[in-house]
Design a protein around this motif. Sequence first.
Motif, PDB file in Angstrom:
ATOM      1  N   GLU A 124       0.809  -1.218   0.000  1.00  0.00           N
ATOM      2  CA  GLU A 124       0.000   0.000   0.000  1.00  0.00           C
ATOM      3  C   GLU A 124       0.847   1.275   0.000  1.00  0.00           C
ATOM      4  O   GLU A 124       2.057   1.238   0.149  1.00  0.00           O
ATOM      5  CB  GLU A 124      -1.025   0.001   1.136  1.00  0.00           C
ATOM      6  CG  GLU A 124      -0.491  -0.042   2.525  1.00  0.00           C
ATOM      7  CD  GLU A 124      -1.576  -0.508   3.507  1.00  0.00           C
ATOM      8  OE1 GLU A 124      -2.422   0.325   3.876  1.00  0.00           O
ATOM      9  OE2 GLU A 124      -1.560  -1.678   3.924  1.00  0.00           O
ATOM     10  N   LYS A 125       0.157   2.378  -0.177  1.00  0.00           N
ATOM     11  CA  LYS A 125       0.812   3.686  -0.197  1.00  0.00           C
ATOM     12  C   LYS A 125       1.014   4.185   1.234  1.00  0.00           C
ATOM     13  O   LYS A 125       0.116   4.070   2.072  1.00  0.00           O
ATOM     14  CB  LYS A 125      -0.048   4.687  -0.978  1.00  0.00           C
ATOM     15  CG  LYS A 125       0.524   6.106  -0.978  1.00  0.00           C
ATOM     16  CD  LYS A 125      -0.014   6.945  -2.117  1.00  0.00           C
ATOM     17  CE  LYS A 125      -1.438   7.372  -1.896  1.00  0.00           C
ATOM     18  NZ  LYS A 125      -1.952   8.177  -3.033  1.00  0.00           N
ATOM     19  N   GLU A 126       2.206   4.743   1.472  1.00  0.00           N
ATOM     20  CA  GLU A 126       2.501   5.404   2.743  1.00  0.00           C
ATOM     21  C   GLU A 126       2.728   6.881   2.443  1.00  0.00           C
ATOM     22  O   GLU A 126       3.519   7.224   1.559  1.00  0.00           O
ATOM     23  CB  GLU A 126       3.764   4.809   3.375  1.00  0.00           C
ATOM     24  CG  GLU A 126       4.216   5.555   4.633  1.00  0.00           C
ATOM     25  CD  GLU A 126       5.416   4.915   5.322  1.00  0.00           C
ATOM     26  OE1 GLU A 126       6.063   4.037   4.708  1.00  0.00           O
ATOM     27  OE2 GLU A 126       5.697   5.289   6.473  1.00  0.00           O
ATOM     28  N   ARG A 127       2.041   7.749   3.158  1.00  0.00           N
ATOM     29  CA  ARG A 127       2.268   9.196   3.023  1.00  0.00           C
ATOM     30  C   ARG A 127       2.891   9.672   4.328  1.00  0.00           C
ATOM     31  O   ARG A 127       2.269   9.566   5.387  1.00  0.00           O
ATOM     32  CB  ARG A 127       0.953   9.918   2.732  1.00  0.00           C
ATOM     33  CG  ARG A 127       1.121  11.416   2.489  1.00  0.00           C
ATOM     34  CD  ARG A 127      -0.196  12.079   2.107  1.00  0.00           C
ATOM     35  NE  ARG A 127      -0.672  11.637   0.807  1.00  0.00           N
ATOM     36  CZ  ARG A 127      -1.942  11.344   0.512  1.00  0.00           C
ATOM     37  NH1 ARG A 127      -2.870  11.455   1.446  1.00  0.00           N
ATOM     38  NH2 ARG A 127      -2.294  10.951  -0.689  1.00  0.00           N
ATOM     39  N   ILE A 128       4.126  10.170   4.222  1.00  0.00           N
ATOM     40  CA  ILE A 128       4.884  10.571   5.412  1.00  0.00           C
ATOM     41  C   ILE A 128       4.827  12.086   5.540  1.00  0.00           C
ATOM     42  O   ILE A 128       5.276  12.809   4.649  1.00  0.00           O
ATOM     43  CB  ILE A 128       6.353  10.093   5.305  1.00  0.00           C
ATOM     44  CG1 ILE A 128       6.395   8.569   5.136  1.00  0.00           C
ATOM     45  CG2 ILE A 128       7.150  10.528   6.531  1.00  0.00           C
ATOM     46  CD1 ILE A 128       7.793   8.005   4.955  1.00  0.00           C
ATOM     47  N   TRP A 129       4.278  12.561   6.658  1.00  0.00           N
ATOM     48  CA  TRP A 129       4.110  13.999   6.911  1.00  0.00           C
ATOM     49  C   TRP A 129       5.192  14.499   7.854  1.00  0.00           C
ATOM     50  O   TRP A 129       5.479  13.855   8.865  1.00  0.00           O
ATOM     51  CB  TRP A 129       2.742  14.277   7.546  1.00  0.00           C
ATOM     52  CG  TRP A 129       1.590  14.098   6.620  1.00  0.00           C
ATOM     53  CD1 TRP A 129       0.881  12.953   6.395  1.00  0.00           C
ATOM     54  CD2 TRP A 129       1.003  15.094   5.777  1.00  0.00           C
ATOM     55  NE1 TRP A 129      -0.113  13.169   5.471  1.00  0.00           N
ATOM     56  CE2 TRP A 129      -0.055  14.480   5.077  1.00  0.00           C
ATOM     57  CE3 TRP A 129       1.280  16.448   5.545  1.00  0.00           C
ATOM     58  CZ2 TRP A 129      -0.836  15.170   4.162  1.00  0.00           C
ATOM     59  CZ3 TRP A 129       0.489  17.140   4.630  1.00  0.00           C
ATOM     60  CH2 TRP A 129      -0.563  16.496   3.939  1.00  0.00           C
ATOM     61  N   VAL A 130       5.745  15.661   7.534  1.00  0.00           N
ATOM     62  CA  VAL A 130       6.665  16.335   8.457  1.00  0.00           C
ATOM     63  C   VAL A 130       5.811  17.073   9.484  1.00  0.00           C
ATOM     64  O   VAL A 130       5.023  17.948   9.123  1.00  0.00           O
ATOM     65  CB  VAL A 130       7.579  17.325   7.705  1.00  0.00           C
ATOM     66  CG1 VAL A 130       8.423  18.126   8.699  1.00  0.00           C
ATOM     67  CG2 VAL A 130       8.466  16.585   6.712  1.00  0.00           C
ATOM     68  N   VAL A 131       5.952  16.722  10.761  1.00  0.00           N
ATOM     69  CA  VAL A 131       5.162  17.398  11.800  1.00  0.00           C
ATOM     70  C   VAL A 131       6.019  18.299  12.686  1.00  0.00           C
ATOM     71  O   VAL A 131       5.511  18.944  13.603  1.00  0.00           O
ATOM     72  CB  VAL A 131       4.377  16.382  12.670  1.00  0.00           C
ATOM     73  CG1 VAL A 131       3.340  15.645  11.824  1.00  0.00           C
ATOM     74  CG2 VAL A 131       5.304  15.403  13.368  1.00  0.00           C
ATOM     75  N   ASP A 132       7.343  18.336  12.403  1.00  0.00           N
ATOM     76  CA  ASP A 132       8.236  19.249  13.146  1.00  0.00           C
ATOM     77  C   ASP A 132       9.215  19.859  12.139  1.00  0.00           C
ATOM     78  O   ASP A 132      10.376  19.473  12.061  1.00  0.00           O
ATOM     79  CB  ASP A 132       8.980  18.473  14.241  1.00  0.00           C
ATOM     80  CG  ASP A 132       9.810  19.380  15.138  1.00  0.00           C
ATOM     81  OD1 ASP A 132       9.910  20.601  14.838  1.00  0.00           O
ATOM     82  OD2 ASP A 132      10.359  18.877  16.134  1.00  0.00           O
ATOM     83  N   PRO A 133       8.715  20.829  11.325  1.00  0.00           N
ATOM     84  CA  PRO A 133       9.542  21.337  10.225  1.00  0.00           C
ATOM     85  C   PRO A 133      10.790  22.079  10.677  1.00  0.00           C
ATOM     86  O   PRO A 133      11.696  22.280   9.867  1.00  0.00           O
ATOM     87  CB  PRO A 133       8.580  22.247   9.451  1.00  0.00           C
ATOM     88  CG  PRO A 133       7.471  22.565  10.388  1.00  0.00           C
ATOM     89  CD  PRO A 133       7.364  21.408  11.332  1.00  0.00           C
ATOM     90  N   ALA A 134      10.871  22.469  11.953  1.00  0.00           N
ATOM     91  CA  ALA A 134      12.079  23.143  12.445  1.00  0.00           C
ATOM     92  C   ALA A 134      13.166  22.144  12.843  1.00  0.00           C
ATOM     93  O   ALA A 134      14.298  22.540  13.116  1.00  0.00           O
ATOM     94  CB  ALA A 134      11.725  24.019  13.653  1.00  0.00           C
ATOM     95  N   HIS A 135      12.823  20.869  12.877  1.00  0.00           N
ATOM     96  CA  HIS A 135      13.782  19.869  13.355  1.00  0.00           C
ATOM     97  C   HIS A 135      14.843  19.587  12.291  1.00  0.00           C
ATOM     98  O   HIS A 135      14.517  19.492  11.107  1.00  0.00           O
ATOM     99  CB  HIS A 135      13.039  18.567  13.706  1.00  0.00           C
ATOM    100  CG  HIS A 135      13.841  17.675  14.588  1.00  0.00           C
ATOM    101  ND1 HIS A 135      14.879  16.906  14.116  1.00  0.00           N
ATOM    102  CD2 HIS A 135      13.784  17.456  15.915  1.00  0.00           C
ATOM    103  CE1 HIS A 135      15.412  16.240  15.137  1.00  0.00           C
ATOM    104  NE2 HIS A 135      14.762  16.554  16.229  1.00  0.00           N
ATOM    105  N   PRO A 136      16.117  19.426  12.694  1.00  0.00           N
ATOM    106  CA  PRO A 136      17.163  19.164  11.694  1.00  0.00           C
ATOM    107  C   PRO A 136      16.935  17.885  10.888  1.00  0.00           C
ATOM    108  O   PRO A 136      17.394  17.796   9.737  1.00  0.00           O
ATOM    109  CB  PRO A 136      18.458  19.075  12.523  1.00  0.00           C
ATOM    110  CG  PRO A 136      18.052  19.075  13.961  1.00  0.00           C
ATOM    111  CD  PRO A 136      16.668  19.636  14.053  1.00  0.00           C
ATOM    112  N   ILE A 137      16.202  16.924  11.425  1.00  0.00           N
ATOM    113  CA  ILE A 137      15.941  15.700  10.650  1.00  0.00           C
ATOM    114  C   ILE A 137      14.978  15.988   9.486  1.00  0.00           C
ATOM    115  O   ILE A 137      14.935  15.250   8.508  1.00  0.00           O
ATOM    116  CB  ILE A 137      15.423  14.579  11.579  1.00  0.00           C
ATOM    117  CG1 ILE A 137      16.560  14.124  12.519  1.00  0.00           C
ATOM    118  CG2 ILE A 137      14.880  13.391  10.796  1.00  0.00           C
ATOM    119  CD1 ILE A 137      16.173  13.098  13.563  1.00  0.00           C
ATOM    120  N   ALA A 138      14.245  17.096   9.561  1.00  0.00           N
ATOM    121  CA  ALA A 138      13.323  17.457   8.478  1.00  0.00           C
ATOM    122  C   ALA A 138      13.985  18.325   7.409  1.00  0.00           C
ATOM    123  O   ALA A 138      13.335  18.681   6.419  1.00  0.00           O
ATOM    124  CB  ALA A 138      12.115  18.189   9.057  1.00  0.00           C
TER     125      ALA A 138
END
Length: 239
Positions: A124-138
């Motif tokens: 199936e399709k996975e949609r990954i959302w950034v929920v902490d856009p200030a984080h360096p991992i994003a």
Amino acid sequence: MIRVTVWNEFKHERLHEEVRSVYPDGLHRAIAAGLEQEGDMSVRTATLPEPECGLTREVLDGTDVLIWWGHMAHEEVSDEAVERVYARVLDGMGLVVLHSGHFSKIFKKLMGTTCDLKWREANEKERIWVVDPAHPIAAGLPEYFELKPEEMYGEHFDVPAPDELVLVSWFEGGEVFRSGCTWKRGQGKIFYFRPGHETYPTYYHPLVRRVIANGVRWAAPSGAAKPVRGNRQPLEQLG
Ligand code: ZN
């Protein structure tokens, strides 16, 4: 240069043609190839069939960040090797745990919970959302990105509340999952990143590679002095 070791149990690729066709040199080589393009990391790999499960003191002492992929052979990792990794994490080595590594001995030991979750293999399709856009991992990620096909992992994910939640996944079948989580243990930083089922080409995806590289940089040792504990003389003269 950040010294990265990509550890893989390296079992599915040797046993299952379906996996070997996607990762002919092993999952660890695909993950390492993504990191080698970054330019600020010296990358090596280690696998379970190697002496001491590939996790010798020498390997761990030369590792700033360890990446972990395991699935069918969690119980074949010796308790001694797990203890060595655990001690290094508390001492400041970063740990990036991928996908089915949620059930590894080392992750369960660091979390102190079952680390169990819901799952389904249905392309199936996975949609990954950034929920902490200030984080360096994003860094460098769009608002969301999609992987198809992927395996579904669903809540409830039995881990301690993450220190930081960076990514949340939605799946075509309706479930959601905390896909990018961080914790600290001792001086060590731990990043769990969900995608990466062995029959799918997930570790060639440029944004998956971006997240893993960002996770390595975030988890790299801070360089802070080792904390001193126990009974101490005062620093000032006590009146
Ligand atoms: Zn899987």
